[in-house]
Design an enzyme around this catalytic site. Structure first.
Site, PDB file in Angstrom:
ATOM      1  N   ASP A  28       2.784 -10.400  -4.641  1.00  0.00           N
ATOM      2  CA  ASP A  28       2.548 -10.784  -3.243  1.00  0.00           C
ATOM      3  C   ASP A  28       3.843 -10.968  -2.452  1.00  0.00           C
ATOM      4  O   ASP A  28       3.804 -11.181  -1.247  1.00  0.00           O
ATOM      5  CB  ASP A  28       1.727 -12.079  -3.205  1.00  0.00           C
TER       6      ASP A  28
ATOM      7  N   THR B  18      -1.325 -12.419   5.163  1.00  0.00           N
ATOM      8  CA  THR B  18      -2.057 -11.463   4.339  1.00  0.00           C
ATOM      9  C   THR B  18      -3.553 -11.564   4.609  1.00  0.00           C
ATOM     10  O   THR B  18      -4.111 -12.657   4.664  1.00  0.00           O
ATOM     11  CB  THR B  18      -1.790 -11.723   2.847  1.00  0.00           C
TER      12      THR B  18
ATOM     13  N   GLN C 134      -2.065  -3.932  -0.120  1.00  0.00           N
ATOM     14  CA  GLN C 134      -2.199  -5.138   0.687  1.00  0.00           C
ATOM     15  C   GLN C 134      -2.259  -4.774   2.164  1.00  0.00           C
ATOM     16  O   GLN C 134      -1.508  -3.911   2.628  1.00  0.00           O
ATOM     17  CB  GLN C 134      -1.007  -6.063   0.423  1.00  0.00           C
TER      18      GLN C 134
END
Length: 286
Positions: free
Chosen positions: A204, A228, A278
């Site tokens: 991440d 996100t 993502q």
């Protein structure tokens, strides 16, 4: 094992409340919001305690529904969606202050043999050819007020060597890509569950920030809002994070206030061990 790595592994070992409910502590990285990689990794840790022992995690998909608070623990509520002969699908709700902040689905499979092919690892150089990311962060820390400067200058659970160093407070124009060599800062147990949770945590860090590269922005720059929306990981092959791995990320699109980034994670000998994707909010206001 370094203290900081040991602390992270301890963070990912959740307290069991009952068969399907777990509690995890939150990590303060200097921001009020909890780090998304922590939430995904803890959700997977919870799912792994419920999934049958003969099955290995092969994919997960997370939707971030609300910001988490780094000052409070998180409850993880696990539900088995399907139990088949070879696959198990589970859903994990991350709950804080009675609100679901993240929803994670995870699929586990009994190991089996089958067809094999993979993409070739890009030829971008060895870890020693890249710059130590901590060096840049420590320089940035000198310009920050407390307690943020302490967090930026702190030792980290991963060693990271990055091709493009983008100052988070003063971005520069860069290609819409990122290449980061990484490994754990100290010896890590070879338990596949720990390894997968650590990889989920690390994955991440750079993904959506790559979408800012062409726009000369850093994620902490005045006027920037970055968050996100969703995060997916596919685990392909066994791996050992005690050794260097390359996260090769490309952002192929930004539109409508959102950016998309796709990554491939390779072992140093060229094995494709995971794929990441993502999408995030990337919004700038003068």
């Amino acid at each position: 094992m370094s203290d900081i790595l040991n602390n992270l592994i301890h963070l990912l070992k959740l307290e069991k409340i009952d068969d399907l409910i777990f509690r995890g502590e939150s990590q303060d990285l200097g921001f009020r919001q909890v780090f998304g990689g922590q939430v995904v990794a803890q959700a997977l840790s919870a799912a792994m305690q419920v999934a049958p022992e003969d099955r290995i995690l092969h994919s997960c998909h997370a939707y971030f529904l609300a910001p988490g608070d780094s000052q409070y623990p998180i409850i993880y509520d696990v539900e088995t969606l399907r139990e088949g002969r070879n696959f198990s699908a589970l859903c994990v709700k991350a709950i804080q202050h009675k609100n679901t902040i993240c929803h994670v689905t995870a699929s586990f499979q009994v190991p089996e043999k089958g067809f094999e092919h993979q993409n070739t690892m890009p030829n971008v150089g060895a870890p020693e050819d890249f710059t130590d990311e901590n060096v840049m962060l420590q320089k940035v820390a000198q310009t920050l007020p407390e307690p943020l400067n302490e967090k930026f200058a702190a030792e980290r659970p991963f060693e990271v060597r990055t091709k493009y160093l983008n100052n988070p407070f003063n971005g520069t124009k860069l290609p819409a890509e990122q290449y980061s060599w990484f490994k754990t800062n100290g010896e890590t147990p070879l338990d596949i569950k720990i390894q997968q949770c650590l990889l989920a945590y690390f994955s991440d860090f750079h993904c959506i920030l790559t979408a800012l590269h062409p726009h000369e922005k850093g994620f902490l720059q005045k006027g920037m809002k970055v968050a996100t929306i969703d995060h997916s990981i596919w685990f392909h092959r066994p791996f050992d994070l005690n050794h260097w791995h390359l996260h090769a990320i490309e952002s192929n699109n930004a539109f409508g206030g959102r950016g998309l980034a796709q990554g491939q994670i390779f072992s140093q000998d060229g094995q494709l061990i995971a794929t990441t994707q993502q999408e995030g909010l990337i919004r700038f206001s003068e």
